[in-house]
Motif scaffolding. Structure first.
Motif, PDB file in Angstrom:
ATOM      1  N   GLN A  69       0.820  -1.209   0.000  1.00  0.00           N
ATOM      2  CA  GLN A  69       0.000   0.000   0.000  1.00  0.00           C
ATOM      3  C   GLN A  69       0.856   1.261   0.000  1.00  0.00           C
ATOM      4  N   ASN A  70       1.983   1.202   0.668  1.00  0.00           N
ATOM      5  CA  ASN A  70       2.846   2.379   0.752  1.00  0.00           C
ATOM      6  C   ASN A  70       3.528   2.695  -0.570  1.00  0.00           C
ATOM      7  N   SER A  71       3.524   1.736  -1.484  1.00  0.00           N
ATOM      8  CA  SER A  71       4.185   1.952  -2.777  1.00  0.00           C
ATOM      9  C   SER A  71       3.205   1.932  -3.940  1.00  0.00           C
ATOM     10  N   SER A  72       1.902   1.738  -3.641  1.00  0.00           N
ATOM     11  CA  SER A  72       0.892   1.655  -4.705  1.00  0.00           C
ATOM     12  C   SER A  72      -0.406   2.300  -4.250  1.00  0.00           C
ATOM     13  N   ASN A  73      -0.759   3.408  -4.901  1.00  0.00           N
ATOM     14  CA  ASN A  73      -2.031   4.049  -4.562  1.00  0.00           C
ATOM     15  C   ASN A  73      -3.215   3.145  -4.856  1.00  0.00           C
ATOM     16  N   ALA A  74      -3.117   2.349  -5.930  1.00  0.00           N
ATOM     17  CA  ALA A  74      -4.204   1.440  -6.285  1.00  0.00           C
ATOM     18  C   ALA A  74      -4.449   0.429  -5.167  1.00  0.00           C
TER      19      ALA A  74
END
Length: 205
Positions: A11-16
């Motif tokens: 989650q910290n590296s992907s907004n999706a």
């Protein structure tokens, strides 16, 4: 660690992935509020949802078959739901003059009272959404309608009465139009649950 959307590192590296996880939490909040309201009346969540649906939708949708598709459960499961609600005197079965093979489900006076009382189970969430600006609400609405439409096309969601799945819906470029109401369908006019909805035939595969 596994690259799955419920992994905080993902989650910290992907907004999706973060958006997906956030939607899951919103869904869980919805289920908690529904369950708490259902318990107050000695009902199950699906029983409460059925009462609310019958209270707010047209009689042509008030059948076991339609409800089973609406809530994505088997007809046997929905028959059990209807049996309990009938025993609790919250609804009755009536003969359908248009089709003797199908019975129409009607709320009793007590059923209408319970439906009206439980229909606001998500008001806390509604109040939070209402604090957003009109522009923010329109943007979120557009995103969610498009997401729901895609899930419908993937056959994950089985029943829809939204503009995109209606025979009266037409589009030219980025502009949408309702041929029944004869109005342009701007984001503010798009509907999720339209009383005039007429299901568009599924494309042949």
């Amino acid at each position: 660690m596994d690259n799955i959307p419920f992994n905080p590192d993902t989650q910290n590296s992907s907004n999706a992935a973060l958006i997906l996880a956030a939607l899951e939490r919103v869904g869980e909040s919805f289920r908690v509020m529904l369950w708490e309201q259902a318990k107050e009346y000695g009902l199950s969540p699906i029983q409460v949802q059925s009462l609310i649906f019958l209270h707010t939708h047209d009689e042509r949708m008030a059948t076991v078959t339609y409800l089973s598709k609406e809530f994505n459960v088997t007809k046997a499961t929905m028959s059990d739901v209807v049996k309990v609600l009938t025993e609790k005197k919250l609804l009755v079965k009536k003969d359908n003059p248009a089709d003797s093979r199908v019975q129409v489900l009607k709320l009793t006076s007590q059923g209408k009272k319970v439906a009206a009382a439980t229909g606001g189970f998500a008001n806390t969430m509604l109040e939070q959404i209402g604090q957003l600006t009109e522009r923010q609400q329109t943007e979120i609405k557009t995103i969610l309608l498009n997401l729901i439409h895609q899930l419908y096309r993937e056959k994950i969601i089985t029943m829809q009465r939204m503009c995109f799945t209606c025979v009266h819906f037409s589009t030219a470029g980025n502009k949408h139009f309702c041929n029944l109401l004869q109005i342009p369908l701007t984001p503010d006019h798009l509907r999720l649950d339209c009383p005039e909805h007429d299901q568009k035939p599924e494309p042949l595969s």
